[in-house]
Design a protein around this motif. Structure first.
Motif: not given
Length: 392
Positions: A360-377
């Motif tokens: 579950v922790s690994a899955l949450l980090m995948v989601l975090a990478l998505g939100t961080a990528g959107a912020s960087l964009g």
């Protein structure tokens, strides 16, 4: 660094011990109060929920108080509810004390972060933040394992008594080191600050922080059953593992506090990627003693180093919301603290075993990478719009 900032870190040490020590006591609490292990794990979630709700509410409640008065009030309430928690035979009462204690802790955190940052120049704000957050990591190194050891020898209630006693010197130090006058500048209207906190890029940063902490607490809350049932270690290993996680956390916060002001994007990106890989690797290798010991340290270092970087980003993006920015950073931190153990408990209750919180922790980090990528964009698009030059 002003000594008063370290005094705030001392108080956070006592509070951090309370917030995290249940990860080494869930089995004893469950047996004593006749509830399931996931129900005992929800005591951590209840604390985090109180932090989520309490941080902005308590910041608004105390925004016109002298900061010393606010800090002392919240810390005294926090200590008092731990005395009640140590005495009660009721799971419901214990759950209520966790929520009230969290409200007081949230108020303290919101004021402490703003106080620490206001005491230093712009070039040292990340370091001041790391000192306050460092109190949590020292709690993981010393306070949480000590709580687990106390619980093992004298019962889980002794850990609650210890937290109440450790809060006393923190009260004395804060009373002597934090100025008693009101802040020199008048706070901006609450409506203006709330408007500043509604910007999309800031909201994505807060969501990323929540996901990172959700991944952290999802795994951390169930380290004890993971170590004893999956890795095959004895219960005597649990305090040592918790201390190792705390030691890694302290290293991560210390390093991040010194370099985040110079390389914020690189440090945050590297931390997020490494956490995703690390939780996945931990899930695959949790049956190995060597891998468990190594990854407990590494993941603690990455989680709190990256968490400190994200808190610093909140202050950067919410410079015109100085009173409430700390409270929203605290709330985001604890949204993850509330949801993480709950998600982990759901996975365990579904029959996936004590290794499942790591997945579950690994899955949450995948989601975090998505939100961080959107912020960087968004940042790149804003830079390109301002300069007219494409940002690579």
């Amino acid at each position: 660094m002003p000594f008063a900032v370290y005094a705030l870190g001392l108080a956070v040490f006592a509070q951090g011990t309370s917030e995290f020590m249940l990860s080494g006591l869930v089995s004893d609490i469950a047996a004593d109060l006749h509830v399931s292990i996931p129900a005992a794990g929800l005591l951590t979630s209840a604390f985090a929920i109180g932090m989520v709700v309490g941080a902005p509410l308590m910041a608004l409640f105390s925004r016109n108080w002298p900061r010393r008065r606010a800090l002392l009030f919240f810390l005294c309430v926090f200590s008092a509810v731990h005395v009640i928690g140590a005495l009660t035979p009721s799971y419901g009462v214990l759950l209520a004390t966790r929520v009230v204690g969290a409200l007081a802790n949230a108020g303290f955190w919101a004021v402490a972060l703003v106080t620490a940052v206001s005491m230093v120049g712009p070039e040292a704000r990340a370091r001041a933040t790391s000192v306050v957050v460092g109190g949590v990591t020292i709690a993981c190194v010393a306070g949480v394992p000590a709580g687990a050891a106390l619980g093992g020898h004298w019962g889980w209630r002794s850990a609650f008594w210890a937290v109440a006693l450790v809060s006393v010197p923190a009260v004395v130090v804060i009373a002597r080191t934090i100025p008693g006058a009101r802040p020199e500048s008048t706070p901006a209207p609450a409506r203006d600050e709330l408007g500043a906190l509604a910007r999309p890029r800031l909201l994505l940063t807060l969501l990323t922080s929540a996901l990172v902490q959700g991944a952290t607490f999802c795994a951390f809350s169930y380290f004890e059953p993971l170590a004893t049932h999956v890795t095959g270690l004895g219960t005597a290993w649990v305090p040592a593992l918790l201390a190792l996680f705390g030691l890694g956390s302290f290293v991560g916060v210390t390093v991040a506090g010194r370099i985040i002001d110079a390389r914020p994007v690189a440090l945050t990106t590297a931390g997020l990627l490494s956490l995703a890989v690390g939780w996945t690797g931990f899930a695959l290798t949790a049956g190995s003693t060597f891998a468990t010991v190594a990854l407990v340290f590494v993941q603690g270092m990455l989680a709190f180093g990256t968490g400190t970087a994200l808190i610093s980003w909140v202050f950067r993006l919410a410079a015109d919301a100085p009173t409430l920015s700390g409270s929203f950073a605290t709330s985001a931190f604890n949204v993850g603290g509330a949801l993480g153990p709950w998600f982990g408990g759901l996975a365990i209750d579904a029959g996936f075993g004590f290794r499942s919180p790591l997945w579950v922790s690994a899955l949450l980090m995948v989601l975090a990478l998505g939100t961080a990528g959107a912020s960087l964009g968004m940042r790149r698009a804003a830079d390109q719009s301002r300069t007219g030059v494409p940002v690579v």
